[in-house]
Design a protein around this motif. Structure first.
Motif, mmCIF file in Angstrom:
data_model
loop_
_atom_site.group_PDB
_atom_site.id
_atom_site.type_symbol
_atom_site.label_atom_id
_atom_site.label_comp_id
_atom_site.label_asym_id
_atom_site.label_seq_id
_atom_site.Cartn_x
_atom_site.Cartn_y
_atom_site.Cartn_z
ATOM 1 N N THR A 16 0.959 -1.198 -0.055
ATOM 2 C CA THR A 16 -0.100 -0.049 0.081
ATOM 3 C C THR A 16 0.914 1.253 0.003
ATOM 4 O OG1 THR A 16 -1.849 1.215 1.102
ATOM 5 C CG2 THR A 16 -0.217 0.042 2.644
ATOM 6 N N ASN A 62 0.990 3.894 1.534
ATOM 7 C CA ASN A 62 1.311 4.336 2.931
ATOM 8 C C ASN A 62 1.959 3.731 3.969
ATOM 9 O OD1 ASN A 62 -1.334 3.231 3.260
ATOM 10 N ND2 ASN A 62 -1.598 4.219 5.120
ATOM 11 N N PRO A 120 -3.299 -3.572 3.787
ATOM 12 C CA PRO A 120 -4.800 -3.679 4.282
ATOM 13 C C PRO A 120 -5.299 -5.069 3.797
ATOM 14 C CG PRO A 120 -4.770 -2.327 2.394
ATOM 15 C CD PRO A 120 -3.382 -2.663 2.675
ATOM 16 N N TRP A 146 -1.262 -1.823 13.800
ATOM 17 C CA TRP A 146 -1.957 -1.404 12.859
ATOM 18 C C TRP A 146 -2.780 -2.649 12.104
ATOM 19 C CZ3 TRP A 146 -1.946 4.087 12.395
ATOM 20 C CH2 TRP A 146 -2.631 4.421 11.550
ATOM 21 N N MET A 161 0.685 7.190 7.434
ATOM 22 C CA MET A 161 -0.265 6.296 7.705
ATOM 23 C C MET A 161 -1.464 6.802 8.182
ATOM 24 S SD MET A 161 2.532 3.182 9.273
ATOM 25 C CE MET A 161 1.041 2.107 9.465
ATOM 26 N N ASN A 188 -3.758 8.976 6.006
ATOM 27 C CA ASN A 188 -4.242 8.461 4.814
ATOM 28 C C ASN A 188 -5.320 7.414 5.192
ATOM 29 O OD1 ASN A 188 -3.083 9.397 2.042
ATOM 30 N ND2 ASN A 188 -1.285 9.307 3.481
ATOM 31 N N ASP A 189 -5.046 6.389 6.314
ATOM 32 C CA ASP A 189 -5.838 5.580 6.674
ATOM 33 C C ASP A 189 -6.641 6.082 8.017
ATOM 34 O OD1 ASP A 189 -7.025 2.863 6.760
ATOM 35 O OD2 ASP A 189 -5.137 1.848 7.485
ATOM 36 N N ASN A 190 -7.077 7.094 7.998
ATOM 37 C CA ASN A 190 -7.614 8.052 9.162
ATOM 38 C C ASN A 190 -8.840 7.346 9.769
ATOM 39 O OD1 ASN A 190 -9.049 8.897 7.098
ATOM 40 N ND2 ASN A 190 -8.822 11.041 7.786
ATOM 41 N N TYR A 218 -9.232 4.043 9.850
ATOM 42 C CA TYR A 218 -9.126 2.743 10.625
ATOM 43 C C TYR A 218 -8.795 2.866 12.279
ATOM 44 C CZ TYR A 218 -7.227 -2.106 10.855
ATOM 45 O OH TYR A 218 -7.065 -3.196 11.041
#
Length: 222
Positions: free
Chosen positions: A9, A11, A54, A131, A179, A182-184, A186
């Motif tokens: 991915t 990020n 992910p 994560w 991280m 961008n994957d805020n 999660y």
């Protein structure tokens, strides 16, 4: 040494692993199989790094299965492999072990505890970036390397050349920011560590994490 990195991915990059490679004047190649479908061959790989992402090893995608073919060849050749999060799960899956939901979803900073003296110079406790919501079974032929308060199976050492970690020691502060922004969503969804993206950024990266990342890579490539 040629280091081949599988990134899954945009990020979740190699972070301090790249710093280690440059410090030792190694060749460093990053592959993006989820986007381009390309993988290195076993013969052109001296160290394989399998990063997080992910996806799940249980996903029915051709490139995920092809990664495991590569990992199997490298295991048979006794070449060093390092896996982070999804990467560690891929190694365990290659060895025939189950990947499933962890008892707790961990997203953010939390302690991990060193479980074996096989690798010298590792502190008994460190604060790592988590994560994930899946976990691996520790292979019978491996040693449990790390545990956390919420999830026992946080790391394994297979022989003297393969390490899989469910968490992340490799991110530098810019990687953490990438991280988190961008994957805020999660960290906000049923996260048992109860940390927001901004709290994760504000925590900063402990200096010990890069030092330990270097020690782990030194150990499996010695």
């Amino acid at each position: 040494m040629r280091i081949n990195v599988l990134q899954h991915t945009p990020n979740e990059g190699p972070g301090s692993i790249q710093d280690w490679a440059h410090a030792h004047d190694h060749e460093f190649y990053v592959y993006h199989p989820y986007q381009f479908g390309n993988l290195p061959t076993a013969n052109e790989t001296d160290l394989l790094v399998v990063l997080g992402g992910p996806m799940s090893p249980n996903d029915d995608l051709p490139w995920i299965k092809q990664e495991r073919v590569l990992i199997r060849k490298l295991l048979d050749q006794h070449k060093p492999i390092f896996g982070a999060c999804y990467g560690a799960q891929q190694i365990a899956k290659t060895l025939g072990y189950q990947i499933g939901k962890a008892p707790h979803k961990e997203v953010g900073w939390a302690p991990v505890y060193h479980q074996t003296d096989a690798i010298p110079g590792i502190p008994d406790q460190l604060t790592a970036l988590h994560w994930h919501e899946e976990m691996f079974q520790v292979p019978d032929e491996a040693q449990l390397l790390f545990s956390s308060d919420l999830v026992k199976n946080q790391g394994f050492l297979l022989g003297d050349n393969v390490i899989g970690l469910q968490f992340h020691f490799e991110p530098l502060i810019d990687n953490v920011r990438e991280m988190a922004v961008n994957d805020n969503q999660y960290p906000l969804d049923h996260n048992d560590l109860h940390q927001t993206p901004q709290e994760i950024i504000d925590h900063g990266v402990p200096a010990a994490n890069k030092q330990v990342m270097f020690k782990l890579l030194d150990y499996i490539t010695k």
